[in-house]
Design a protein around this motif. Structure first.
Motif, PDB file in Angstrom:
ATOM      1  N   LEU A  36       0.963  -1.194   0.062  1.00 13.50           N
ATOM      2  CA  LEU A  36      -0.027   0.101   0.002  1.00 13.50           C
ATOM      3  C   LEU A  36       0.859   1.117   0.014  1.00 13.50           C
ATOM      4  CD1 LEU A  36      -2.700   1.655   0.536  1.00 13.50           C
ATOM      5  CD2 LEU A  36      -2.177   1.217   3.019  1.00 13.50           C
ATOM      6  N   ILE A  37       0.312   2.393  -0.800  1.00 15.85           N
ATOM      7  CA  ILE A  37       1.199   3.501  -0.723  1.00 15.85           C
ATOM      8  C   ILE A  37       0.079   4.484  -0.199  1.00 15.85           C
ATOM      9  CG2 ILE A  37       2.431   5.297  -1.964  1.00 15.85           C
ATOM     10  CD1 ILE A  37       3.442   3.041  -4.000  1.00 15.85           C
ATOM     11  N   VAL A  38       0.501   5.462   0.638  1.00 15.41           N
ATOM     12  CA  VAL A  38      -0.189   6.445   1.285  1.00 15.41           C
ATOM     13  C   VAL A  38       0.609   7.674   0.972  1.00 15.41           C
ATOM     14  CG1 VAL A  38      -1.433   7.288   3.188  1.00 15.41           C
ATOM     15  CG2 VAL A  38      -1.056   4.776   3.135  1.00 15.41           C
ATOM     16  N   THR A  39      -0.098   8.594   0.262  1.00 14.64           N
ATOM     17  CA  THR A  39       0.725   9.988  -0.174  1.00 14.64           C
ATOM     18  C   THR A  39      -0.310  10.896   0.495  1.00 14.64           C
ATOM     19  OG1 THR A  39      -0.623  10.070  -2.030  1.00 14.64           O
ATOM     20  CG2 THR A  39       1.512   9.051  -2.207  1.00 14.64           C
ATOM     21  N   GLY A  40       0.207  12.403   0.576  1.00  9.64           N
ATOM     22  CA  GLY A  40      -0.186  13.483   1.308  1.00  9.64           C
ATOM     23  C   GLY A  40       0.665  14.196   1.909  1.00  9.64           C
ATOM     24  N   GLU A  41       0.478  15.373   2.367  1.00  3.49           N
ATOM     25  CA  GLU A  41       1.497  16.181   3.035  1.00  3.49           C
ATOM     26  C   GLU A  41       1.552  15.460   4.628  1.00  3.49           C
ATOM     27  OE1 GLU A  41      -0.100  20.258   4.352  1.00  3.49           O
ATOM     28  OE2 GLU A  41      -1.010  19.865   2.472  1.00  3.49           O
ATOM     29  N   GLY A  42       2.582  15.824   5.381  1.00  2.00           N
ATOM     30  CA  GLY A  42       2.627  15.423   6.526  1.00  2.00           C
ATOM     31  C   GLY A  42       1.941  15.968   7.740  1.00  2.00           C
ATOM     32  N   GLY A  43       1.696  15.493   9.045  1.00  2.00           N
ATOM     33  CA  GLY A  43       1.057  16.088   9.957  1.00  2.00           C
ATOM     34  C   GLY A  43      -0.414  15.974  10.077  1.00  2.00           C
ATOM     35  N   LEU A  44      -1.133  15.014   9.318  1.00  2.00           N
ATOM     36  CA  LEU A  44      -2.557  14.835   9.300  1.00  2.00           C
ATOM     37  C   LEU A  44      -2.927  13.559   9.712  1.00  2.00           C
ATOM     38  CD1 LEU A  44      -3.265  17.573   6.369  1.00  2.00           C
ATOM     39  CD2 LEU A  44      -4.006  17.704   8.692  1.00  2.00           C
ATOM     40  N   GLY A  45      -2.239  12.727  10.183  1.00  2.00           N
ATOM     41  CA  GLY A  45      -2.808  11.566  10.740  1.00  2.00           C
ATOM     42  C   GLY A  45      -2.508  10.165   9.917  1.00  2.00           C
ATOM     43  N   LYS A  46      -1.685  10.283   8.856  1.00  2.00           N
ATOM     44  CA  LYS A  46      -1.367   9.055   8.024  1.00  2.00           C
ATOM     45  C   LYS A  46      -0.815   8.024   8.788  1.00  2.00           C
ATOM     46  CE  LYS A  46       1.127  10.734   4.699  1.00  2.00           C
ATOM     47  NZ  LYS A  46       1.311  11.910   5.221  1.00  2.00           N
ATOM     48  N   THR A  47       0.305   8.141   9.589  1.00  2.00           N
ATOM     49  CA  THR A  47       0.774   6.997  10.241  1.00  2.00           C
ATOM     50  C   THR A  47       0.124   6.464  11.344  1.00  2.00           C
ATOM     51  OG1 THR A  47       3.265   8.051   9.649  1.00  2.00           O
ATOM     52  CG2 THR A  47       2.744   6.688  11.785  1.00  2.00           C
ATOM     53  N   HIS A  48      -0.788   7.589  12.004  1.00  2.00           N
ATOM     54  CA  HIS A  48      -1.590   7.223  13.177  1.00  2.00           C
ATOM     55  C   HIS A  48      -2.785   6.133  12.787  1.00  2.00           C
ATOM     56  CE1 HIS A  48      -4.065   7.504  16.867  1.00  2.00           C
ATOM     57  NE2 HIS A  48      -5.123   8.079  15.986  1.00  2.00           N
ATOM     58  N   SER A  49      -3.142   6.499  11.526  1.00  2.00           N
ATOM     59  CA  SER A  49      -4.271   5.663  10.898  1.00  2.00           C
ATOM     60  C   SER A  49      -3.662   4.131  10.477  1.00  2.00           C
ATOM     61  CB  SER A  49      -5.092   6.198   9.750  1.00  2.00           C
ATOM     62  OG  SER A  49      -5.724   7.535   9.904  1.00  2.00           O
ATOM     63  N   VAL A  50      -2.502   3.877  10.056  1.00  2.00           N
ATOM     64  CA  VAL A  50      -1.950   2.958   9.835  1.00  2.00           C
ATOM     65  C   VAL A  50      -1.785   2.368  11.045  1.00  2.00           C
ATOM     66  CG1 VAL A  50       0.197   1.816   8.837  1.00  2.00           C
ATOM     67  CG2 VAL A  50      -1.114   3.267   7.538  1.00  2.00           C
ATOM     68  N   LYS A 146       5.200  12.692  -0.470  1.00  2.00           N
ATOM     69  CA  LYS A 146       5.307  12.857  -1.802  1.00  2.00           C
ATOM     70  C   LYS A 146       3.831  13.004  -2.528  1.00  2.00           C
ATOM     71  CE  LYS A 146       8.315  10.990  -4.497  1.00  2.00           C
ATOM     72  NZ  LYS A 146       9.063  11.890  -4.788  1.00  2.00           N
ATOM     73  N   LYS A 147       3.856  13.939  -3.587  1.00  2.00           N
ATOM     74  CA  LYS A 147       2.553  13.867  -4.333  1.00  2.00           C
ATOM     75  C   LYS A 147       2.429  12.534  -5.084  1.00  2.00           C
ATOM     76  CE  LYS A 147       2.194  18.880  -4.799  1.00  2.00           C
ATOM     77  NZ  LYS A 147       1.997  19.896  -5.931  1.00  2.00           N
ATOM     78  N   ARG A 148       1.095  11.873  -5.229  1.00  2.00           N
ATOM     79  CA  ARG A 148       1.205  10.536  -5.969  1.00  2.00           C
ATOM     80  C   ARG A 148       1.552  10.657  -7.237  1.00  2.00           C
ATOM     81  NH1 ARG A 148      -2.213   7.891  -9.318  1.00  2.00           N
ATOM     82  NH2 ARG A 148      -2.777   5.694  -8.392  1.00  2.00           N
ATOM     83  N   GLU A 149       1.580  11.939  -8.067  1.00  2.00           N
ATOM     84  CA  GLU A 149       1.870  11.780  -9.407  1.00  2.00           C
ATOM     85  C   GLU A 149       3.280  11.650  -9.546  1.00  2.00           C
ATOM     86  OE1 GLU A 149       0.384  16.043  -8.298  1.00  2.00           O
ATOM     87  OE2 GLU A 149      -0.177  13.751  -8.048  1.00  2.00           O
ATOM     88  N   SER A 150       4.158  11.967  -8.595  1.00  2.00           N
ATOM     89  CA  SER A 150       5.489  12.233  -8.529  1.00  2.00           C
ATOM     90  C   SER A 150       6.134  10.620  -8.379  1.00  2.00           C
ATOM     91  CB  SER A 150       6.286  13.149  -7.497  1.00  2.00           C
ATOM     92  OG  SER A 150       5.876  12.516  -6.309  1.00  2.00           O
ATOM     93  N   ILE A 151       5.479   9.802  -7.825  1.00  2.00           N
ATOM     94  CA  ILE A 151       5.789   8.359  -7.567  1.00  2.00           C
ATOM     95  C   ILE A 151       5.825   7.404  -8.980  1.00  2.00           C
ATOM     96  CG2 ILE A 151       5.304   6.176  -6.356  1.00  2.00           C
ATOM     97  CD1 ILE A 151       4.213   8.115  -4.041  1.00  2.00           C
ATOM     98  N   ASP A 152       6.982   6.675  -8.971  1.00  2.00           N
ATOM     99  CA  ASP A 152       6.990   5.895 -10.280  1.00  2.00           C
ATOM    100  C   ASP A 152       5.883   5.242 -10.638  1.00  2.00           C
ATOM    101  OD1 ASP A 152       8.039   3.176 -11.435  1.00  2.00           O
ATOM    102  OD2 ASP A 152       9.345   4.502 -12.007  1.00  2.00           O
ATOM    103  N   GLY A 153       5.508   4.876 -11.813  1.00  2.00           N
ATOM    104  CA  GLY A 153       4.343   4.616 -12.267  1.00  2.00           C
ATOM    105  C   GLY A 153       4.155   3.125 -11.876  1.00  2.00           C
ATOM    106  N   ALA A 154       5.317   2.164 -12.298  1.00  2.00           N
ATOM    107  CA  ALA A 154       5.592   0.926 -11.918  1.00  2.00           C
ATOM    108  C   ALA A 154       5.139   0.552 -10.727  1.00  2.00           C
ATOM    109  CB  ALA A 154       6.855   0.380 -12.429  1.00  2.00           C
ATOM    110  N   ILE A 155       5.640   1.289  -9.656  1.00  2.00           N
ATOM    111  CA  ILE A 155       5.392   1.121  -8.206  1.00  2.00           C
ATOM    112  C   ILE A 155       3.991   1.107  -7.913  1.00  2.00           C
ATOM    113  CG2 ILE A 155       6.087   1.781  -5.845  1.00  2.00           C
ATOM    114  CD1 ILE A 155       8.246   0.346  -7.335  1.00  2.00           C
ATOM    115  N   LEU A 156       3.149   2.282  -8.487  1.00  2.00           N
ATOM    116  CA  LEU A 156       1.978   2.657  -8.183  1.00  2.00           C
ATOM    117  C   LEU A 156       0.865   1.480  -8.834  1.00  2.00           C
ATOM    118  CD1 LEU A 156       1.517   6.154  -9.081  1.00  2.00           C
ATOM    119  CD2 LEU A 156       1.473   5.375  -6.641  1.00  2.00           C
TER     120      LEU A 156
END
Length: 236
Positions: A36-50, A146-156
């Protein structure tokens, strides 16, 4: 134009996206899918939810490992070998999503095949403790700013993905939904004051959950001067 508007209207609200995040993280935890890849700016709870999803599934410390910070491609290779068959969380470890060699390693690690063979093609020291090839059986969750669109397409294409990029309004909505559960030692009224202050500054780039926590503490400790201090801390 109709398709574009329809697409925007059909996007889940921010709280629903966090619910989706927990459900998809659970699929990786349970081994239903490898990553799973979770993207979006820091400090808004991504790690907490995982972490919530991990706790709810009853994983123990030896079942998963959490990495933060920089890694080389060889460091990634060693990490995957050392933690084979575990859940591996790469949190704010964007270097592995930017290095071409690391990306090629990840392509093998994240494939949906039952057998995922990872190979280190570079020459190794004869006394190297690591094999040049091994079968990877673990699962990986990336938490990235990182922004989702900046991540390598093969990984996505090999991973489940959740994009938690938020507008200013969505940040306030998200923080309002969890405000009662954070900082239990601080009065709710103080936290609401801090949230209302951030709502007035919702377009500031520094508005996030960490800022809410910081300003809530300032509100509680400095009842007469907290707004001035908050404005200074928030910056421009």
């Amino acid at each position: 134009m109709y398709k574009e508007n329809h697409y925007k209207m059909s996007q889940p609200n921010i709280n629903k996206r966090f619910e989706i995040l927990k459900n998809l993280a659970t699929m990786v935890i349970d081994g239903i899918t490898p990553s799973l890849i979770v993207t979006g700016e820091g400090g808004l709870g991504k790690t907490h939810s995982v972490n919530q999803a991990i706790e709810e599934r009853g994983l123990f410390g030896f079942d998963f490992i959490h990495f933060k910070g920089y890694s080389t491609a060889r460091g990634l290779y060693n990490t995957l070998y050392d933690n084979n068959d575990k859940l591996i969380i790469f949190d704010d470890c964007d270097s592995v999503l930017e290095d071409k060699v690391a990306i090629n390693i990840l392509k093998s690690a994240l494939d949906s095949y039952d057998k995922r063979t990872i190979t280190w093609m570079a020459k190794m020291n004869p006394n190297d403790a690591y094999p040049q090839q091994f079968d990877f059986t673990g699962r990986i969750i990336f938490i990235s700013n990182k922004k989702r669109e900046s991540i390598d397409g093969a990984i996505l294409s090999r991973s489940l993905t959740v994009d938690l990029t938020m507008t200013g309004d969505e940040k306030i909505t998200r923080m309002a939904s969890i405000i009662a559960t954070i900082l239990p030692d601080i009065e709710l009224d103080y936290k609401v004051d801090a949230l209302n202050f951030l709502a007035e500054n919702r377009d500031n780039k520094n508005v996030n959950l960490r800022t809410l926590i910081m300003i809530s503490k300032i509100r509680g400790a400095n009842p007469d001067s907290w707004k001035e201090m908050a404005e200074y801390m928030l910056g421009s």
